[in-house]
Design a protein around this motif. Structure first.
Motif, mmCIF file in Angstrom:
data_model
loop_
_atom_site.group_PDB
_atom_site.id
_atom_site.type_symbol
_atom_site.label_atom_id
_atom_site.label_comp_id
_atom_site.label_asym_id
_atom_site.label_seq_id
_atom_site.Cartn_x
_atom_site.Cartn_y
_atom_site.Cartn_z
ATOM 1 N N LEU A 1 98.350 -11.892 69.034
ATOM 2 C CA LEU A 1 98.660 -12.692 67.853
ATOM 3 C C LEU A 1 97.960 -14.033 67.998
ATOM 4 N N VAL A 2 97.333 -14.508 66.923
ATOM 5 C CA VAL A 2 96.703 -15.830 66.916
ATOM 6 C C VAL A 2 97.362 -16.689 65.847
ATOM 7 N N GLN A 3 97.649 -17.931 66.202
ATOM 8 C CA GLN A 3 98.188 -18.914 65.270
ATOM 9 C C GLN A 3 97.097 -19.891 64.859
ATOM 10 N N VAL B 1 86.730 -22.226 62.831
ATOM 11 C CA VAL B 1 87.886 -21.686 63.551
ATOM 12 C C VAL B 1 88.024 -20.192 63.279
ATOM 13 N N VAL B 2 87.884 -19.781 62.033
ATOM 14 C CA VAL B 2 87.986 -18.356 61.690
ATOM 15 C C VAL B 2 86.944 -17.542 62.464
ATOM 16 N N ALA B 3 85.724 -18.050 62.560
ATOM 17 C CA ALA B 3 84.687 -17.333 63.299
ATOM 18 C C ALA B 3 85.065 -17.198 64.776
ATOM 19 N N ALA B 4 85.603 -18.273 65.356
ATOM 20 C CA ALA B 4 86.005 -18.222 66.767
ATOM 21 C C ALA B 4 87.180 -17.278 66.977
ATOM 22 N N VAL B 5 88.163 -17.326 66.071
ATOM 23 C CA VAL B 5 89.323 -16.435 66.181
ATOM 24 C C VAL B 5 88.881 -14.976 66.077
ATOM 25 N N GLY B 6 87.948 -14.691 65.205
ATOM 26 C CA GLY B 6 87.472 -13.317 65.076
ATOM 27 C C GLY B 6 86.936 -12.766 66.376
ATOM 28 N N ARG C 1 89.287 -31.659 69.288
ATOM 29 C CA ARG C 1 88.611 -30.738 68.385
ATOM 30 C C ARG C 1 89.614 -29.802 67.728
ATOM 31 N N PRO C 2 89.236 -29.184 66.604
ATOM 32 C CA PRO C 2 90.093 -28.149 66.013
ATOM 33 C C PRO C 2 90.337 -27.016 67.004
ATOM 34 N N GLY C 3 91.361 -26.234 66.733
ATOM 35 C CA GLY C 3 91.661 -25.135 67.642
ATOM 36 C C GLY C 3 92.643 -24.149 67.073
ATOM 37 N N TYR C 4 93.141 -23.298 67.948
ATOM 38 C CA TYR C 4 94.097 -22.255 67.573
ATOM 39 C C TYR C 4 94.852 -21.836 68.820
ATOM 40 N N ARG C 5 95.946 -21.123 68.627
ATOM 41 C CA ARG C 5 96.753 -20.639 69.748
ATOM 42 C C ARG C 5 96.687 -19.118 69.808
ATOM 43 N N TRP D 1 97.989 -19.481 75.198
ATOM 44 C CA TRP D 1 97.127 -20.618 75.519
ATOM 45 C C TRP D 1 96.453 -21.106 74.237
ATOM 46 N N VAL D 2 95.891 -22.301 74.323
ATOM 47 C CA VAL D 2 95.190 -22.910 73.196
ATOM 48 C C VAL D 2 93.691 -22.906 73.461
ATOM 49 N N GLU D 3 92.924 -22.582 72.433
ATOM 50 C CA GLU D 3 91.466 -22.661 72.479
ATOM 51 C C GLU D 3 90.995 -23.728 71.496
ATOM 52 N N ARG D 4 89.947 -24.450 71.872
ATOM 53 C CA ARG D 4 89.310 -25.430 71.002
ATOM 54 C C ARG D 4 87.983 -24.902 70.495
ATOM 55 N N VAL D 5 87.540 -25.435 69.356
ATOM 56 C CA VAL D 5 86.354 -24.932 68.684
ATOM 57 C C VAL D 5 85.313 -26.047 68.572
#
Length: 244
Positions: free
Chosen positions: A3-5, A31-36, A222-226, A238-242
């Motif tokens: 699951l990604v937030q 962010v969408v590209a990185a999450v993909g 930077r922007p990111g996602y979990r 964990w959190v990733e930054r973009v």
């Protein structure tokens, strides 16, 4: 299951609009590209999709998020207009997570920056938790804990004590995902039968400076996602930054 937030996109009707520190649509697309590339099974977007509460902003979000390549769901934040959101894409209140449940809680208070569940929504939460003992995540826009920034803590979930009292009898609730705070955050609330983890997430747009008593942008972040990898009764996150 992965699951990604994603959270706090703050889009405008104008796709070229600026935020305080960047370009919201361009950053969401990055962010969408990185999450993909994470190959998630599901993505949840925890509110404040729009900044200007326009139909066009939700359509831009829908176009960008539909490039994820997996099912995705969104919920309302204090900047959102629920009717316009729902006209573009349904807002679900429960999501199946392969042995887990994700319950979506609406903390929005019309015209106000703070959040509140209130007695009626808390009673509905009790009914939903009584129905199913499976491990459960909750997703909500406003954080149910103080995060250590005075200005943000004033506009968090104002009935947080009632919220935690409600959860005390339901140890199947393992964690809460929240938006609103525009920063990575991890803490917990101790309950009688253990603790509930609370996770915040970087915004796809501007980041807020952690620990600041007054409103401040973190221009170095930077922007990111979990990311959350869910197993039978445990998880890793964990959190990733973009990079932009």
């Amino acid at each position: 299951m992965r699951l990604v937030q994603i959270t706090d996109c703050h889009l405008h009707a104008d796709p070229a609009a600026r935020s305080r520190a960047g370009f919201p649509l361009r950053q969401l697309e990055a962010v969408v590209a990185a999450v993909g590339r994470e190959r998630p099974d599901l993505v949840v977007v925890t509110g404040d999709i729009s900044q200007d509460e326009t139909d066009a902003s939700y359509r831009l979000a829908d176009q960008a998020l539909s490039r994820l390549g997996c099912p995705w769901f969104w919920l309302t934040g204090n900047h959102d207009e629920p009717a316009l959101m729902a006209a573009v894409r349904e807002v679900h209140d429960e999501i199946e997570l392969d042995g887990w449940r994700l319950l979506v809680l609406d903390t929005r208070v019309s015209g106000q920056p703070h959040g509140e569940l209130g007695p009626e929504r808390l009673a509905e939460l009790v009914e939903r938790l009584e129905q199913d003992p499976r491990p459960t995540l909750l997703a909500m826009h406003h954080p149910p804990l103080a995060i250590g920034s005075a200005w943000l803590d004033e506009i968090g979930l104002i009935d947080r004590d009632a919220f935690w009292q409600t959860l005390a009898a339901y140890p199947q609730v393992k964690a809460v995902l929240c938006g609103h705070i525009h920063q990575a955050f991890a803490s917990h609330q101790r309950q009688a039968e253990g603790k509930v983890l609370v996770y915040g997430c970087p915004s796809t747009t501007d980041q807020f400076l952690p620990g600041s008593a007054e409103f401040a942008i973190d221009e170095a972040s930077r922007p990111g996602y979990r990311v959350l990898d869910l197993y039978e009764d445990e998880w890793v996150t964990w959190v990733e930054r973009v990079d932009l």
